[in-house]
Design a protein around this motif. Structure first.
Motif, PDB file in Angstrom:
ATOM      1  N   GLU A   1      -0.813   7.999   7.770  1.00  8.73           N
ATOM      2  CA  GLU A   1      -1.459   9.067   7.003  1.00  8.73           C
ATOM      3  C   GLU A   1      -2.458   9.811   7.868  1.00  8.73           C
ATOM      4  OE1 GLU A   1      -4.739   6.551   4.356  1.00  8.73           O
ATOM      5  OE2 GLU A   1      -2.798   6.957   3.497  1.00  8.73           O
ATOM      6  N   LYS A   2      -2.825  10.963   7.387  1.00  8.62           N
ATOM      7  CA  LYS A   2      -3.807  11.798   8.068  1.00  8.62           C
ATOM      8  C   LYS A   2      -5.115  11.017   8.147  1.00  8.62           C
ATOM      9  CE  LYS A   2      -5.464  15.842   9.408  1.00  8.62           C
ATOM     10  NZ  LYS A   2      -5.001  16.279  10.727  1.00  8.62           N
ATOM     11  N   TYR A   3      -5.752  11.060   9.311  1.00 11.53           N
ATOM     12  CA  TYR A   3      -7.050  10.406   9.460  1.00 11.53           C
ATOM     13  C   TYR A   3      -8.111  11.418   9.036  1.00 11.53           C
ATOM     14  CZ  TYR A   3     -10.771   7.581  11.440  1.00 11.53           C
ATOM     15  OH  TYR A   3     -11.896   6.820  11.596  1.00 11.53           O
ATOM     16  N   ILE A   4      -8.719  11.167   7.912  1.00 14.12           N
ATOM     17  CA  ILE A   4      -9.679  12.119   7.346  1.00 14.12           C
ATOM     18  C   ILE A   4     -10.965  12.103   8.162  1.00 14.12           C
ATOM     19  CG2 ILE A   4     -10.940  12.767   5.239  1.00 14.12           C
ATOM     20  CD1 ILE A   4      -8.345  12.549   4.085  1.00 14.12           C
ATOM     21  N   GLU A  58      -9.579   2.818  -4.854  1.00 17.09           N
ATOM     22  CA  GLU A  58     -10.393   3.289  -3.732  1.00 17.09           C
ATOM     23  C   GLU A  58      -9.937   4.676  -3.292  1.00 17.09           C
ATOM     24  OE1 GLU A  58     -11.682  -0.959  -1.767  1.00 17.09           O
ATOM     25  OE2 GLU A  58     -10.164   0.209  -0.696  1.00 17.09           O
ATOM     26  N   GLN A  84     -20.104   0.689   6.496  1.00 16.95           N
ATOM     27  CA  GLN A  84     -19.103  -0.317   6.889  1.00 16.95           C
ATOM     28  C   GLN A  84     -19.202  -0.623   8.374  1.00 16.95           C
ATOM     29  OE1 GLN A  84     -15.376   1.727   6.201  1.00 16.95           O
ATOM     30  NE2 GLN A  84     -15.568   1.631   3.972  1.00 16.95           N
ATOM     31  N   LYS A 131       0.806  -1.224   0.000  1.00 10.64           N
ATOM     32  CA  LYS A 131       0.000   0.000   0.000  1.00 10.64           C
ATOM     33  C   LYS A 131       0.841   1.278   0.000  1.00 10.64           C
ATOM     34  CE  LYS A 131      -4.174  -1.564   2.324  1.00 10.64           C
ATOM     35  NZ  LYS A 131      -5.079  -1.043   3.357  1.00 10.64           N
ATOM     36  N   GLU A 180      -6.168   3.020  -1.944  1.00 10.78           N
ATOM     37  CA  GLU A 180      -5.486   1.806  -2.377  1.00 10.78           C
ATOM     38  C   GLU A 180      -6.074   1.323  -3.693  1.00 10.78           C
ATOM     39  OE1 GLU A 180      -5.928  -1.850  -0.322  1.00 10.78           O
ATOM     40  OE2 GLU A 180      -8.015  -1.535   0.172  1.00 10.78           O
ATOM     41  N   LEU A 235     -10.928   8.202  -0.643  1.00 12.36           N
ATOM     42  CA  LEU A 235     -11.738   8.798   0.414  1.00 12.36           C
ATOM     43  C   LEU A 235     -12.156  10.165  -0.110  1.00 12.36           C
ATOM     44  CD1 LEU A 235      -9.643   7.926   3.589  1.00 12.36           C
ATOM     45  CD2 LEU A 235     -11.807   6.906   2.853  1.00 12.36           C
ATOM     46  N   HIS A 270     -16.399   6.571   1.414  1.00 15.27           N
ATOM     47  CA  HIS A 270     -15.556   5.661   0.642  1.00 15.27           C
ATOM     48  C   HIS A 270     -16.148   5.560  -0.769  1.00 15.27           C
ATOM     49  CE1 HIS A 270     -13.276   1.677   0.159  1.00 15.27           C
ATOM     50  NE2 HIS A 270     -14.044   1.775  -0.920  1.00 15.27           N
ATOM     51  N   GLY A 298      -5.282  -5.580   4.770  1.00 11.86           N
ATOM     52  CA  GLY A 298      -6.433  -5.780   3.893  1.00 11.86           C
ATOM     53  C   GLY A 298      -7.618  -6.254   4.703  1.00 11.86           C
ATOM     54  N   GLY A 299      -8.802  -6.188   4.080  1.00  8.59           N
ATOM     55  CA  GLY A 299     -10.010  -6.664   4.753  1.00  8.59           C
ATOM     56  C   GLY A 299     -10.294  -5.905   6.037  1.00  8.59           C
ATOM     57  N   GLY A 300      -9.921  -4.624   6.054  1.00  9.51           N
ATOM     58  CA  GLY A 300     -10.205  -3.796   7.223  1.00  9.51           C
ATOM     59  C   GLY A 300      -9.271  -4.063   8.402  1.00  9.51           C
ATOM     60  N   LYS A 354      -1.134   2.388   9.166  1.00 12.16           N
ATOM     61  CA  LYS A 354      -1.630   1.292   8.330  1.00 12.16           C
ATOM     62  C   LYS A 354      -0.512   0.332   7.955  1.00 12.16           C
ATOM     63  CE  LYS A 354      -5.297   3.217   5.594  1.00 12.16           C
ATOM     64  NZ  LYS A 354      -5.636   3.787   4.271  1.00 12.16           N
ATOM     65  N   HIS A 410     -14.410  -1.157   9.404  1.00 13.67           N
ATOM     66  CA  HIS A 410     -13.748  -0.838   8.127  1.00 13.67           C
ATOM     67  C   HIS A 410     -14.013  -1.876   7.050  1.00 13.67           C
ATOM     68  CE1 HIS A 410     -11.806   2.423  10.151  1.00 13.67           C
ATOM     69  NE2 HIS A 410     -11.145   1.631  10.956  1.00 13.67           N
TER      70      HIS A 410
END
Ligand code: ADP
Length: 448
Positions: free
Chosen positions: A200-203, A275, A232, A116, A288, A277, A208, A163-165, A158, A235
């Motif tokens: 990364e920044k948490y938006i 994908e 979701q 990723k 991703e 955000l 999604h 994957g898969g949340g 991350k 996630h």
């Protein structure tokens, strides 16, 4: 076109692929584990080969056994479906080296996108907007602190192989950063055999939104609009729709163009999904790329008017994609009907389905491999089926879904049906006012 393909998967997606192959006159080979002896994909394929005991690593993830089955049956190509080996670069490589066409991208592309952090760098270089964060993998706790101070809290840690949340940690307080980085690395090493993480920044309350892409071997890359997957839990997606209730024609064009640019920069071939955000200001950021067919592909098929599995076979066989832009017409919604207990935080509920009735009618589609008497094995995912409704507009698709959910019967196991029923009646959902945090404030038992 191929005369025979092997499907290296199970459940609804194996059956979904078999259905298209039958229409196309392509013979199919199913592989199955001992737990799936009585599965419909085994019954409806032209040939079926048992490849081992129930655990994935001894059957659906066992590359030598799958390749042997392909040799034995004289298959020409291998379709990996989603999950299992679908995004395994080594598998794509071994298929090709053994003389089989892998119905998916080349190993280099899977590798470039599977990591990723690397994927993010590739997209950034191609000019695709990405979420602010570390330049690739975090080397140590000090670097993590520096990044967090530069971009500001909250941040999300991350796993590059996640994957898969799974493999994500949100940090709101700088004092908790160091500890969370170490924990994320340890967890990632244990779960994915790769302890690398990035930040990364948490938006804040994003939506999604993902773009369906296709590339052919002649250099053409096209997109088939977006899907919204903001509903979701942990996630992981529960409901998807196309088009998104909030994506304008302009945003769609911008996201589509960015996706094509990103995928073209790696010479992408096959079905893929980028994908993003989408934040409150309508700005979108690459998250991703998935280098396979997605679970939620049917909503795109319904509004775009194309069979995406047929399209996968077509490009894998060297066919050309039409460059004619396709716009979504009408509206499609997919509810994931899982053997899970929504009352117990969606805990898996495997077991025997004692009674089953599928809804039907105009604009209704059920992609499912189950039947009355079917045993849902505890070894794999809990998907019972995907209920998809199509309508002239979103309200019609929702009303149709509501009626289908009331009609559908699945007895013997707990399912997500009561949750979806409540969702279809919720004012905020109906108004399209939601984000990835919707479930935190949605009391489905009250709404239902
Ligand atoms: P996975 O591959 O495990 O599905 P993704 O990277 O696709 O992980 O992220 C899954 C979900 O996690 C997203 O749909 C979103 O809800 C949440 N998420 C991921 N990254 C961020 C972020 N930077 N800010 C806010 N939410 C995020």
């Amino acid at each position: 076109m191929f005369s025979k393909i092997l499907i290296a998967n199970r459940g609804e997606i194996a059956l979904r692929i078999i259905r298209t192959c039958r229409e196309m006159g392509v013979k199919t080979v199913a592989v199955y584990s001992e737990a799936d002896r009585h599965s419909l994909h085994v019954k409806f394929a032209d040939e079926a080969v048992c490849i081992g005991p129930p655990p994935g690593r001894e059957s659906y993830l066992n590359i030598p056994r799958i390749i042997s089955a392909a040799h034995l049956t004289g298959a020409e190509a291998i379709h990996p479906g989603y999950g299992f080996l679908a995004e395994n670069a080594e598998f794509s490589d071994i298929c090709a080296a053994s003389g089989f066409t892998f119905i998916g991208p080349k190993p280099e592309m899977i590798e470039a996108m599977g990591d990723k952090a690397r994927a993010k760098e590739t997209m950034k270089a191609a000019g695709v907007p990405v979420v602010q964060g570390s330049d690739g993998v975090i080397k140590n706790v000090d670097e993590a602190r520096q990044v967090a101070e530069t971009i500001g809290l909250p941040v999300i840690i991350k796993a590059v192989a996640g994957g898969g949340g799974r493999g994500m940690r949100i940090v709101h307080n700088i004092d908790e950063l160091a500890q969370n980085v170490v924990m994320a690395q340890t967890e990632a090493a244990a779960a994915f055999n790769n302890g690398d993480v990035y930040i990364e920044k948490y938006i804040d309350r994003p939506r999604h939104i993902e773009i369906q892409l296709f590339g052919d071997t002649h250099g053409t890359v096209v997109h088939y609009s977006e899907r919204e997957c903001s509903i979701q839990r942990r996630h992981q997606k529960l409901l998807e729709e196309s088009p998104s209730p909030v994506v304008s024609e302009e945003t769609r064009a911008a996201m589509g163009a960015a996706s094509i640019k990103g995928a073209s920069s790696v010479g992408y071939v096959g079905a893929g999904t980028i994908e993003f955000l989408l934040d409150k200001d309508n700005k979108f950021y690459f998250m991703e790329m998935n280098t396979r067919i997605q679970v939620e592909h049917p909503v795109t098929e319904q509004v775009i008017g194309l069979d995406l599995i047929r399209q996968q076979l077509h490009v894998a066989a060297g066919g050309r994609l039409s460059k004619r832009p396709r716009k979504p017409e009408g509206h499609a919604i997919e509810c994931r009907i899982n053997a899970e207990d929504p009352e117990k935080d969606f805990r898996p509920s495997p077991g025997q389905i004692t009674s089953f009735h599928a809804p039907g009618g105009y604009g209704v589609r059920l992609d499912s491999h189950v039947y009355s008497g079917y045993h849902i094995p505890p070894y794999y995912d809990s998907l019972i089926g995907k209920l998809i409704t199509y309508g002239a507009d979103r309200a019609e698709a929702i009303d149709r879904m509501k009626s289908c959910l009331d009609e559908m019967v699945v007895e013997g196991v707990k399912t997500t049906i009561p949750f979806h029923r409540a969702l279809m009646r919720d004012e905020r959902f109906r108004a399209g006012e939601f984000d990835t945090h919707f479930l935190e404030s949605f009391n489905w038992k009250k709404s239902g």
